[in-house]
Motif scaffolding. Sequence first.
Motif, PDB file in Angstrom:
ATOM      1  N   UNK A 175       0.835  -1.199   0.000  1.00 17.95           N
ATOM      2  CA  UNK A 175       0.000   0.000   0.000  1.00 17.95           C
ATOM      3  C   UNK A 175       0.870   1.250   0.000  1.00 17.95           C
ATOM      4  N   UNK A 176       1.931   1.214   0.793  1.00 18.18           N
ATOM      5  CA  UNK A 176       2.868   2.342   0.882  1.00 18.18           C
ATOM      6  C   UNK A 176       3.533   2.609  -0.465  1.00 18.18           C
ATOM      7  N   UNK A 177       4.035   1.544  -1.110  1.00 18.41           N
ATOM      8  CA  UNK A 177       4.700   1.723  -2.405  1.00 18.41           C
ATOM      9  C   UNK A 177       3.713   2.117  -3.494  1.00 18.41           C
ATOM     10  N   UNK A 178       2.514   1.520  -3.473  1.00 17.38           N
ATOM     11  CA  UNK A 178       1.514   1.833  -4.497  1.00 17.38           C
ATOM     12  C   UNK A 178       1.108   3.311  -4.456  1.00 17.38           C
ATOM     13  N   UNK A 179       0.996   3.852  -3.251  1.00 17.14           N
ATOM     14  CA  UNK A 179       0.642   5.266  -3.127  1.00 17.14           C
ATOM     15  C   UNK A 179       1.687   6.143  -3.806  1.00 17.14           C
ATOM     16  N   UNK A 181       3.638   5.354  -6.282  1.00 14.90           N
ATOM     17  CA  UNK A 181       3.585   5.180  -7.734  1.00 14.90           C
ATOM     18  C   UNK A 181       2.418   5.942  -8.344  1.00 14.90           C
ATOM     19  N   UNK A 182       1.271   5.875  -7.676  1.00  8.57           N
ATOM     20  CA  UNK A 182       0.073   6.469  -8.269  1.00  8.57           C
ATOM     21  C   UNK A 182      -0.077   7.955  -7.961  1.00  8.57           C
ATOM     22  N   UNK A 183       0.289   8.360  -6.751  1.00 11.67           N
ATOM     23  CA  UNK A 183       0.085   9.752  -6.334  1.00 11.67           C
ATOM     24  C   UNK A 183       1.290  10.651  -6.580  1.00 11.67           C
ATOM     25  N   UNK A 184       2.458  10.032  -6.720  1.00 11.92           N
ATOM     26  CA  UNK A 184       3.704  10.783  -6.941  1.00 11.92           C
ATOM     27  C   UNK A 184       3.826  11.976  -5.978  1.00 11.92           C
ATOM     28  N   UNK A 185       3.890  11.689  -4.673  1.00 14.67           N
ATOM     29  CA  UNK A 185       3.966  12.763  -3.682  1.00 14.67           C
ATOM     30  C   UNK A 185       5.292  13.511  -3.761  1.00 14.67           C
ATOM     31  N   UNK A 186       5.327  14.669  -3.158  1.00 13.06           N
ATOM     32  CA  UNK A 186       6.560  15.470  -3.165  1.00 13.06           C
ATOM     33  C   UNK A 186       7.603  14.894  -2.217  1.00 13.06           C
ATOM     34  N   UNK A 187       7.178  14.055  -1.280  1.00 10.72           N
ATOM     35  CA  UNK A 187       8.123  13.451  -0.345  1.00 10.72           C
ATOM     36  C   UNK A 187       8.714  12.158  -0.905  1.00 10.72           C
ATOM     37  N   UNK A 188       9.845  11.769  -0.342  1.00  7.52           N
ATOM     38  CA  UNK A 188      10.495  10.510  -0.714  1.00  7.52           C
ATOM     39  C   UNK A 188      10.257   9.482   0.378  1.00  7.52           C
ATOM     40  N   UNK A 259      13.412   6.070  -1.800  1.00 11.42           N
ATOM     41  CA  UNK A 259      12.811   5.023  -2.623  1.00 11.42           C
ATOM     42  C   UNK A 259      13.376   3.635  -2.405  1.00 11.42           C
ATOM     43  N   UNK A 260      14.079   3.436  -1.291  1.00  8.24           N
ATOM     44  CA  UNK A 260      14.757   2.166  -1.069  1.00  8.24           C
ATOM     45  C   UNK A 260      14.129   1.352   0.063  1.00  8.24           C
TER      46      UNK A 260
END
Length: 342
Positions: A175-179, A181-188, A259-260
Amino acid sequence: MSKGLVLVTGLTGFVATSTALAFFEAGYSVRGTVRSADKADVWILVFPQYKDRFEFAIVEDMTKPNAFDEAVNGVDIIAHIASPTHWNPKDNEQDILLPAINGTKNIVNATKLEPKIKRVVFTSSFAAVVDARNPPPAGKVYTPNDWNPITYEEGKASAEPRWAYQASKALAEKTFWDFQKTEKPSWSGSVIAPIATYGPPQQPVKDLKGINMSNQYFLAMANSTFKQGVPAIGFPYCVDVRDVALAHVKAVELDVAKGQRYLLVGSPYKPEQLVDILVRNFPMLKDKLPEVDISTVDITPPFGIDTSKTTSELGIQFIPLEKSVVDTVSKLLELAVQFGAI
């Protein structure tokens, strides 16, 4: 001057307490989520040196929509640690799966309301990496690229609570990774995936029953429960909570961590090694433990785990098994005396 405000979810838990302390020690301010103001008051009484950099947000139920909307206001960093960990659910879905998954959905959705947020670290588990329902193939070495394939339906229907827990961790992390990918938030975002976590408990507890589940294993060794033989618990590896806490700090400070996914796995071990460490360092416990001849024990783990990424990129040098065990049991014995249990 504070380096920034970190939101630590599930503040009063074993891993969250150590992580909050690591952020304090690194120069940050901390806002912890708690279910009541009383819990926050009790927590900071134990750590008065950080009172000027501490605040709290009440989140009574993280599964409810918008649960974290107010808690994220003004924060720079999030360490999402809160997640159910127990083996006695009345309902796999309601008690384990939904809290983990919906809690994650709510925290990442809340980040849309606070543009200051720069980094988010999600606390996953090695349970999201390995499928413990099936023995690994000979010579298998797990890496951060491995995933537990267990499904929601398998976790929901399982009569074995451990599989429900594994599903909750794997699906919450996805769920964390999917968000992202889909939302492309400004945070890493980064993920910390620890294995069975030991280490001295620092969270406030009212009695020994309040000690976290993994450290109950050591309490059982110290009170004669395993006099006839110490069983294995979980995977044949462990990690110290202080390494897990430090990894959270490193994950939000280092650019390389963006992203790791990092595996937090320290020493392989066999139960006989733990007994040997306890007998050598706490001779008063000898009569409460089975006799072992460590020279006859094959300590070769049944599979390997590659943590080179964690050590090279985060700079984590894992605390040795003996130090972790000695520090853990020393603290547990101190608490046992405090509560009149010994």
